[in-house]
Design an enzyme around this catalytic site. Structure first.
Site, short mmCIF file in Angstrom:
data_model
loop_
_atom_site.label_atom_id
_atom_site.label_comp_id
_atom_site.label_asym_id
_atom_site.label_seq_id
_atom_site.Cartn_x
_atom_site.Cartn_y
_atom_site.Cartn_z
N ASP A 1 13.66 -30.56 23.56
CA ASP A 1 14.64 -30.03 22.60
C ASP A 1 16.05 -29.86 23.20
O ASP A 1 17.05 -29.99 22.49
CB ASP A 1 14.18 -28.67 22.07
CG ASP A 1 13.10 -28.78 21.01
OD1 ASP A 1 13.07 -29.79 20.29
OD2 ASP A 1 12.28 -27.84 20.91
N TYR B 1 23.02 -27.25 16.50
CA TYR B 1 21.69 -27.11 17.09
C TYR B 1 21.70 -25.98 18.13
O TYR B 1 20.83 -25.11 18.15
CB TYR B 1 21.32 -28.44 17.73
CG TYR B 1 19.91 -28.58 18.20
CD1 TYR B 1 18.94 -29.16 17.38
CD2 TYR B 1 19.52 -28.17 19.47
CE1 TYR B 1 17.64 -29.32 17.82
CE2 TYR B 1 18.23 -28.32 19.92
CZ TYR B 1 17.29 -28.90 19.08
OH TYR B 1 16.00 -29.05 19.52
FE1 FEO Z 1 11.01 -26.77 19.54
FE2 FEO Z 1 11.91 -29.79 18.37
O1 FEO Z 1 10.79 -28.35 18.66
#
Ligand code: FEO
Length: 395
Positions: A165, A193
């Site tokens: 991630d 993000y």
């Molecule tokens: Fe923590 Fe992309 O999942």
């Protein structure tokens, strides 16, 4: 379909063009996402991560068209969350004895989610796995980036960091690489993000970035699990993370409000006007919470040095949209930000006090007692709101 990324390493993931919400309904993904899975075909064949569960069968079928699944020697599960582990049950049905390399915490999360006793091989930071042709995988635990089970895997000689991630973006593209996509889109998604997922773990990230730098790994590519692979100047995203992890702010003041009969809206616009008049350099933005996207607004908060919150008083309190948003900000543990409150009221007028209490509780430095006005703001009151905005800019 398998897409080569470097030498014997290929991308075998899924581009999800239609994804609009992620983590249930918690995260808006205006530009879709990708679930990146990677195949290393050296003397040993290694699969790094899989894809989200709805695409499990498609993923395994596609993979089986590319290689004989029985040729996979090792599976690496960098992270147990279902968007990366979701195809493991379908895959492991086909190759049930294959070892899965992951952290101790990943064993717990994978067992907890899938209730399977797969052939887990626990790894720690610095552990290595020979994949032949003089290349090794080196594992780096990344606890709380962003789950306790997270880790990264580094492929020597090709110098690829499979970061999972970390450094990712919810950004659907067929282009695979950072240098082939629109840079504004890419960095907007990357900061969103970070702001929405990684902000609470900034203190962990600061230490981890220093640790990774101390390993002196030569990093030529950062192959994330969402969005593009960073191949052109891959350290640029590491440098961005270093900035973002250090109580990031820009010269921005953001006014966020909700309103019932537009009195609080009028104050929001006058306060913003005052901020702009007092400081021609500061970026001022105004958002109506009810009409905006919460995750985009969180990104604006992330960039702000000061956030000015408005709500009318309702039932001795504030609108639930404002309360919910402040709760979201509290979860994200923002640091080094100031806050102020404003709002209209008809009779009791508690909103400003309630907002200040919640903002203080969420870790913001509350600037003053706030600005409130009874009934609709007349011209004189609008001018007072404008002056209040000027004061915020000067503080
Ligand atoms: Fe923590 Fe992309 O999942």
């Amino acid at each position: 379909m398998k897409k080569p990324i470097k030498n014997n390493v290929s991308w075998v993931g899924k581009v999800d063009w239609e994804l609009q919400k992620f983590h249930g309904n918690e995260y808006s993904t205006h530009k879709g996402s990708t679930y990146n899975s990677y195949l290393i075909e050296e003397e040993k064949t290694v699969l790094i991560d899989t894809v989200w569960a709805p695409f499990a069968e498609e993923f395994v079928d596609n993979l089986a068209k590319e290689i004989d699944l029985n040729k996979i020697d090792y599976v690496v599960a960098n992270h147990g969350e279902v968007d990366h582990s979701g195809a493991l049950p379908a895959l492991m049905k086909r190759i049930p004895d294959r070892p899965i390399y992951c952290t101790t915490n990943a064993v717990k999360s994978l067992k907890g989610q899938y209730h399977q006793d797969w052939n887990f091989r626990v790894v720690k930071t610095g552990d290595k796995l020979d994949v032949g042709n003089g290349k090794e995988l080196v594992f780096v635990e990344m606890p709380m980036l962003h789950w306790p089970d997270s880790m990264a895997t580094y492929l020597t000689k090709d110098n690829i960091l499979f970061s999972n991630d970390a450094f990712g973006q919810h950004y659907a593209t067929e282009k695979l690489f950072n240098d082939l996509v629109d840079q504004c889109d890419l960095f907007n998604e990357a900061i969103k993000y970070y702001a929405n997922i990684l902000t609470p773990f900034s203190h962990v990230l600061r230490k981890k970035l220093a640790e990774i730098v101390s390993f002196n790994l030569q990093i030529e590519m950062i192959a994330t699990s969402h969005g593009v692979i960073w191949r052109e100047n891959p350290m640029q995203i590491v440098e961005k993370y270093s900035q973002w992890a250090n109580d990031y702010q820009e010269n921005q003041i953001t006014v966020i409000y909700d309103t019932m009969w537009n009195g609080t809206k009028m104050l929001a616009e006058k306060i913003a006007e005052g901020i702009g008049l007092a400081d021609s350099d500061v970026v001022v933005k105004v958002f109506n919470l009810a009409k905006g996207d919460e995750n985009d607004l969180i990104t604006e908060v992330f960039k702000s040095k000061t956030v000015v919150f408005g709500s009318p008083t309702i039932a001795n309190s504030i609108l639930h949209s404002v309360a919910g948003f402040i709760h979201l900000m509290k979860e994200l543990k923002f640091k080094n930000k100031k806050a102020a409150a404003f709002g209209c009221y008809g009779w009791s007028g508690e909103a400003v006090k309630v907002i200040n209490g919640l903002m203080g509780d969420a870790g913001f430095e509350v600037m003053d007692e706030g600005f409130r006005t009874q009934w609709n703001p007349d011209v004189e009151t609008q001018n007072v709101a404008l002056e209040y905005g000027k004061g915020i800019a000067r503080a």
